[in-house]
Design a protein around this motif. Structure first.
Motif, PDB file in Angstrom:
ATOM      1  N   PHE A   1       0.949  -1.108   0.004  1.00 42.49           N
ATOM      2  CA  PHE A   1      -0.135   0.042  -0.031  1.00 42.49           C
ATOM      3  C   PHE A   1       0.890   1.291  -0.230  1.00 42.49           C
ATOM      4  CE2 PHE A   1      -2.335  -3.395   1.812  1.00 42.49           C
ATOM      5  CZ  PHE A   1      -3.621  -3.316   1.436  1.00 42.49           C
TER       6      PHE A   1
ATOM      7  N   CYS B   1      -9.705  -4.944  -0.254  1.00 42.91           N
ATOM      8  CA  CYS B   1      -8.363  -5.469  -0.516  1.00 42.91           C
ATOM      9  C   CYS B   1      -8.310  -6.864  -0.245  1.00 42.91           C
ATOM     10  CB  CYS B   1      -7.396  -4.800   0.564  1.00 42.91           C
ATOM     11  SG  CYS B   1      -7.681  -4.809   2.382  1.00 42.91           S
TER      12      CYS B   1
ATOM     13  N   ILE C   1      -7.845   2.983  -4.630  1.00 40.47           N
ATOM     14  CA  ILE C   1      -8.638   3.089  -3.707  1.00 40.47           C
ATOM     15  C   ILE C   1      -9.002   4.693  -3.633  1.00 40.47           C
ATOM     16  CG2 ILE C   1      -8.806   2.810  -0.967  1.00 40.47           C
ATOM     17  CD1 ILE C   1      -8.139   0.154  -2.680  1.00 40.47           C
TER      18      ILE C   1
ATOM     19  N   TYR D   1      -1.774  -1.451  -3.773  1.00 42.38           N
ATOM     20  CA  TYR D   1      -2.980  -0.536  -3.649  1.00 42.38           C
ATOM     21  C   TYR D   1      -2.587   0.964  -3.456  1.00 42.38           C
ATOM     22  CZ  TYR D   1      -5.082  -5.034  -2.647  1.00 42.38           C
ATOM     23  OH  TYR D   1      -5.866  -6.159  -2.834  1.00 42.38           O
TER      24      TYR D   1
END
Length: 264
Positions: free
Chosen positions: A9, A72, A64, A34
């Protein structure tokens, strides 16, 4: 040998270094990246786009939203590096271990934009912390930390250096999996928290300047975004030493000198 399935992320900048630090590690398979769609054509410093890095590495990329619910997929481990979304139980339940790399030496300077406030406060020693994520903001137990000298860098310079500096802490996270030993007590309510900096924070009234060092740290804290500004006689002067268009002479504590930039 089974590899560690890692979900990443991150945003452009710190996210680039996260992917690049993992790409040559034979113990790791990156399952997904992400991120959040960038509102600008740059991070805080010039670098390759995160999309380009992910594409070259063959890493699936998912966007996102800035607000609202988000999804996720499970993995063995999640590593977060400059993501700016709060993980709730729904996301936390997907990973046995989820670790955030925070660009400050916790427990001080919790919050979304620590580099900005550390510079504005004139911190000479800064650093990085890797900690478990819980439902709080930078409150999970600390696993790894590193200190770094700050020779009075600007915000974009410090971000770039800390992103580079994060490689060792990422290596520590992988090398220690899954036997993590927190180095902090369970209670992380101590320390300091600073709110996400805003456009308004970049504006300093000339009448409020107490000394030259305060002005210097203000300039460094907000360069290159959203740019340091000075209110002079109800007008706004944007301080810009890289692309100056005008000069203005000011006085601070009986000292006259000029700054460069342009009137807004």
């Amino acid at each position: 040998m089974n590899t560690i399935k890692v979900a990443c992320f991150g945003m452009q900048g710190f996210g680039n270094n996260l992917l690049q630090s993992l790409q040559d590690n034979n113990e790791v398979t990156i399952t997904a990246l992400y991120t959040r769609a960038s509102k600008f054509d740059f991070a805080y410093y010039e670098c390759e786009t995160l999309e380009s890095v992910a594409q070259k590495m063959g890493v699936p990329l998912f966007y996102i939203t800035d607000k609202g619910d988000w999804e996720c997929e499970p993995a063995d481990l999640a590593i977060v590096s400059s993501f700016h979304r709060i993980f709730k139980k729904k996301q936390l339940s997907k990973y046995p271990y989820i670790i955030n790399i925070h660009s400050a030496y916790l427990p001080n300077y919790k919050g979304a934009t620590p580099t900005n406030w550390m510079i504005k406060n004139g911190e000479k020693i800064v650093g990085l912390s890797a900690h478990f994520i819980d439902e709080g903001i930078d409150t999970g137990r600390i696993l790894f930390q590193q200190k770094l000298l700050n020779p009075y860098l600007t915000d974009n310079q410090l971000r770039k250096v800390l992103a580079f500096f994060s490689k060792q802490i990422i290596n520590d996270i992988i090398a220690s999996y899954p036997n993590y030993l927190p180095i902090s007590p369970p209670d992380q309510t101590s320390g300091s928290f600073f709110p996400k900096r805003t456009e308004a924070d970049a504006l300093l009234n000339i009448e409020d300047i107490e000394n030259i060092e305060q002005l210097i740290f203000h300039i460094k804290a907000f360069t290159n975004f959203p740019m340091p500004k000075l209110k002079i006689a109800n007008k706004i002067f944007v301080i810009d030493y890289e692309n100056p268009k005008e000069t203005v002479e000011i006085m601070v504590k009986n000292q006259n000198f000029s700054i460069v930039g342009y009137w807004n």
